[in-house]
Design an enzyme around this catalytic site. Structure first.
Site, PDB file in Angstrom:
ATOM      1  N   SER A  12       0.816  -1.218   0.000  1.00  0.00           N
ATOM      2  CA  SER A  12       0.000   0.000   0.000  1.00  0.00           C
ATOM      3  C   SER A  12       0.852   1.272   0.000  1.00  0.00           C
ATOM      4  O   SER A  12       1.822   1.384   0.736  1.00  0.00           O
ATOM      5  CB  SER A  12      -0.908   0.022   1.233  1.00  0.00           C
ATOM      6  N   SER A  14      -0.793   4.135   0.520  1.00  0.00           N
ATOM      7  CA  SER A  14      -1.654   5.111   1.195  1.00  0.00           C
ATOM      8  C   SER A  14      -0.957   5.825   2.366  1.00  0.00           C
ATOM      9  O   SER A  14      -1.146   7.026   2.528  1.00  0.00           O
ATOM     10  CB  SER A  14      -2.938   4.435   1.683  1.00  0.00           C
ATOM     11  N   LYS A  18     -13.809  -4.950   1.434  1.00  0.00           N
ATOM     12  CA  LYS A  18     -14.753  -3.839   1.213  1.00  0.00           C
ATOM     13  C   LYS A  18     -16.203  -4.226   1.494  1.00  0.00           C
ATOM     14  O   LYS A  18     -16.994  -3.396   1.931  1.00  0.00           O
ATOM     15  CB  LYS A  18     -14.598  -3.307  -0.218  1.00  0.00           C
ATOM     16  N   ASN A  51     -14.929   1.766   1.014  1.00  0.00           N
ATOM     17  CA  ASN A  51     -13.482   1.834   1.224  1.00  0.00           C
ATOM     18  C   ASN A  51     -13.073   2.893   2.238  1.00  0.00           C
ATOM     19  O   ASN A  51     -11.894   3.057   2.512  1.00  0.00           O
ATOM     20  CB  ASN A  51     -12.763   2.101  -0.104  1.00  0.00           C
ATOM     21  N   ASP A  89     -13.921   5.208  -3.940  1.00  0.00           N
ATOM     22  CA  ASP A  89     -13.457   4.697  -5.243  1.00  0.00           C
ATOM     23  C   ASP A  89     -14.411   5.198  -6.334  1.00  0.00           C
ATOM     24  O   ASP A  89     -13.974   5.600  -7.418  1.00  0.00           O
ATOM     25  CB  ASP A  89     -13.473   3.156  -5.285  1.00  0.00           C
ATOM     26  N   ALA A 103     -15.423  -8.121 -14.947  1.00  0.00           N
ATOM     27  CA  ALA A 103     -16.735  -8.202 -14.301  1.00  0.00           C
ATOM     28  C   ALA A 103     -16.620  -8.524 -12.810  1.00  0.00           C
ATOM     29  O   ALA A 103     -17.496  -9.149 -12.228  1.00  0.00           O
ATOM     30  CB  ALA A 103     -17.595  -9.248 -15.012  1.00  0.00           C
ATOM     31  N   GLY A 104     -15.537  -8.103 -12.179  1.00  0.00           N
ATOM     32  CA  GLY A 104     -15.375  -8.309 -10.735  1.00  0.00           C
ATOM     33  C   GLY A 104     -15.856  -7.097  -9.942  1.00  0.00           C
ATOM     34  O   GLY A 104     -16.635  -6.283 -10.449  1.00  0.00           O
ATOM     35  N   GLY A 105     -15.388  -6.992  -8.708  1.00  0.00           N
ATOM     36  CA  GLY A 105     -15.800  -5.899  -7.826  1.00  0.00           C
ATOM     37  C   GLY A 105     -15.404  -4.531  -8.372  1.00  0.00           C
ATOM     38  O   GLY A 105     -16.151  -3.557  -8.236  1.00  0.00           O
ATOM     39  N   ARG A 128     -13.941 -12.025 -19.941  1.00  0.00           N
ATOM     40  CA  ARG A 128     -13.434 -13.322 -20.406  1.00  0.00           C
ATOM     41  C   ARG A 128     -14.486 -14.403 -20.219  1.00  0.00           C
ATOM     42  O   ARG A 128     -14.791 -15.176 -21.114  1.00  0.00           O
ATOM     43  CB  ARG A 128     -12.157 -13.654 -19.621  1.00  0.00           C
ATOM     44  N   TYR A 185      -2.311  -0.477 -10.842  1.00  0.00           N
ATOM     45  CA  TYR A 185      -1.069   0.282 -10.967  1.00  0.00           C
ATOM     46  C   TYR A 185       0.087  -0.592 -10.513  1.00  0.00           C
ATOM     47  O   TYR A 185      -0.107  -1.593  -9.828  1.00  0.00           O
ATOM     48  CB  TYR A 185      -1.117   1.580 -10.153  1.00  0.00           C
TER      49      TYR A 185
HETATM   50  P1  ATR Z   1     -11.617  -7.205  -8.694  1.00  0.00           P
HETATM   51  O1  ATR Z   1     -12.328  -7.287  -7.377  1.00  0.00           O
HETATM   52  O2  ATR Z   1     -10.326  -6.426  -8.657  1.00  0.00           O
HETATM   53  O3  ATR Z   1     -12.497  -6.714  -9.785  1.00  0.00           O
HETATM   54  P2  ATR Z   1     -11.999  -9.960  -9.422  1.00  0.00           P
HETATM   55  O4  ATR Z   1     -13.339  -9.917  -8.807  1.00  0.00           O
HETATM   56  O5  ATR Z   1     -11.091 -11.107  -9.144  1.00  0.00           O
HETATM   57  O6  ATR Z   1     -11.129  -8.693  -9.044  1.00  0.00           O
HETATM   58  O7  ATR Z   1     -12.207  -9.823 -11.002  1.00  0.00           O
HETATM   59  C1  ATR Z   1     -11.153  -9.929 -11.904  1.00  0.00           C
HETATM   60  C2  ATR Z   1     -11.658  -9.706 -13.328  1.00  0.00           C
HETATM   61  O8  ATR Z   1     -10.512  -9.749 -14.199  1.00  0.00           O
HETATM   62  C3  ATR Z   1     -12.622 -10.760 -13.816  1.00  0.00           C
HETATM   63  O9  ATR Z   1     -13.564 -10.145 -14.657  1.00  0.00           O
HETATM   64  C4  ATR Z   1     -11.708 -11.702 -14.618  1.00  0.00           C
HETATM   65  O10 ATR Z   1     -12.353 -12.396 -15.649  1.00  0.00           O
HETATM   66  P3  ATR Z   1     -13.156 -13.759 -15.360  1.00  0.00           P
HETATM   67  O11 ATR Z   1     -14.507 -13.349 -14.861  1.00  0.00           O
HETATM   68  O12 ATR Z   1     -13.188 -14.434 -16.667  1.00  0.00           O
HETATM   69  O13 ATR Z   1     -12.341 -14.509 -14.331  1.00  0.00           O
HETATM   70  C5  ATR Z   1     -10.736 -10.716 -15.211  1.00  0.00           C
HETATM   71  N1  ATR Z   1      -9.460 -11.354 -15.585  1.00  0.00           N
HETATM   72  C6  ATR Z   1      -8.491 -11.792 -14.756  1.00  0.00           C
HETATM   73  N2  ATR Z   1      -7.455 -12.308 -15.457  1.00  0.00           N
HETATM   74  C7  ATR Z   1      -7.780 -12.167 -16.767  1.00  0.00           C
HETATM   75  C8  ATR Z   1      -7.139 -12.493 -18.023  1.00  0.00           C
HETATM   76  N3  ATR Z   1      -5.929 -13.067 -18.031  1.00  0.00           N
HETATM   77  N4  ATR Z   1      -7.779 -12.191 -19.158  1.00  0.00           N
HETATM   78  C9  ATR Z   1      -8.999 -11.619 -19.154  1.00  0.00           C
HETATM   79  N5  ATR Z   1      -9.657 -11.282 -18.025  1.00  0.00           N
HETATM   80  C10 ATR Z   1      -9.062 -11.558 -16.859  1.00  0.00           C
END
Ligand code: ATR
Length: 268
Positions: free
Chosen positions: A25, A27, A76, A97, A110, A133-135, A156, A215
């Protein structure tokens, strides 16, 4: 490297960032740069809190005099559940956050940091493409919708992307084609690993901003490709500064010195 404290051994301080891992971090340096610029005698430390111990750790920090805490991965959502009050944007996301401990009031800076940094660079109302599509993608979609962008999402794993798009009224796009967007936001962590996404950049010349939420990756292929095409590129350090500045303003009611904070994170 930032010194890390275990929460039961937290030192005397007023502010902290909690997460696990947390040693990366920046921060503490960023907030200390702000305190120095503002002439404030405050201390901000990095504290490791294991999953499942967030509530207990926050109660402890409050009891020994901490006033505010930033929360990073993976806490979070757990922090949101501990909070007693939050604004409606944070509630919609279910993740926060920034906490004020005295009254358990929580914010998600954020989202506001994204609104500030995207809004400074691109007029709202256009088309935005979110990758992932994650957090982080969830926060990005909310911020872009606040700026009146039409949000298109690609992931993906298509099923996960489709369900997130449906949840937020965004459009799911199967193909990795960058054509026709005003802003492209990469929320995947591929940049950190120096991994390239299968993006077809044909027709992306009109794009005004390529923004990677991560980053620290020395060679980020997403940003390198965008820069090569004359698209203005920003990385997650801009978001780190914006969310930190907004947290400081919430806690202290003073204007945050963004330039000094940015210099500190770029040096760290
Ligand atoms: P965060 O909370 O930072 O968003 P996360 O919930 O683990 O982290 O989500 C990571 C995202 O990056 C997901 O959308 C993941 O795609 P999948 O849903 O297919 O797992 C995407 N991701 C991670 N590695 C990837 C890669 N090598 N190519 C394409 N997408 C990737």
């Amino acid at each position: 490297m930032t010194p890390v404290f275990e929460w039961r051994e937290a030192p005397r301080a007023q502010y902290a960032v909690i997460g696990d891992p947390i040693s990366h971090s920046r921060s503490p340096q960023m907030h200390h740069a702000a305190y120095a610029a503002l002439g404030l005698d405050l201390r901000y430390v990095a504290i490791r809190v294991p999953v499942g111990e967030v509530s207990e750790a926050l109660e402890h920090l409050r009891s020994i005099g901490y006033q505010g805490v930033n929360v990073t991965v993976p806490h979070k959502e757990e922090a949101f559940r501990w909070a007693r009050w939050s604004d409606s944007t944070a509630a919609r996301l279910g993740a926060v956050n920034t906490l004020r401990l005295e009254d358990r009031y929580a914010l998600n800076t954020d989202i506001y940091g994204l609104i500030e940094t995207v809004g400074d660079a691109v007029p709202g109302g256009g088309r935005a493409w979110v990758l992932g599509a994650g957090g982080t993608a969830r926060a990005a979609i909310l911020a872009l919708q606040e700026l009146d962008f039409e949000v298109v999402l690609t992931n993906r794993t298509a099923a996960k992307g489709e369900s997130l798009a449906a949840e937020f009224g965004a459009v799911y796009q199967l193909a990795w084609t960058a054509s026709g967007f005003d802003v492209i936001l990469n929320t995947t962590s591929t940049g950190l690993a120096g991994e390239a996404l299968p993006i077809d950049w044909t027709g992306a010349e009109g794009c005004q901003l390529a923004y990677d939420m991560a980053y620290g990756g020395p060679n980020n292929p997403f940003l390198a490709e965008a820069t090569k095409r004359g698209i203005s590129a920003r990385d997650g350090l801009d978001l780190l500064v914006a969310q930190g500045a907004l947290a400081l303003e919430f806690w202290l009611g003073q204007h945050a010195p963004r330039a000094q904070m940015a210099a500190a994170v770029r040096e760290a």
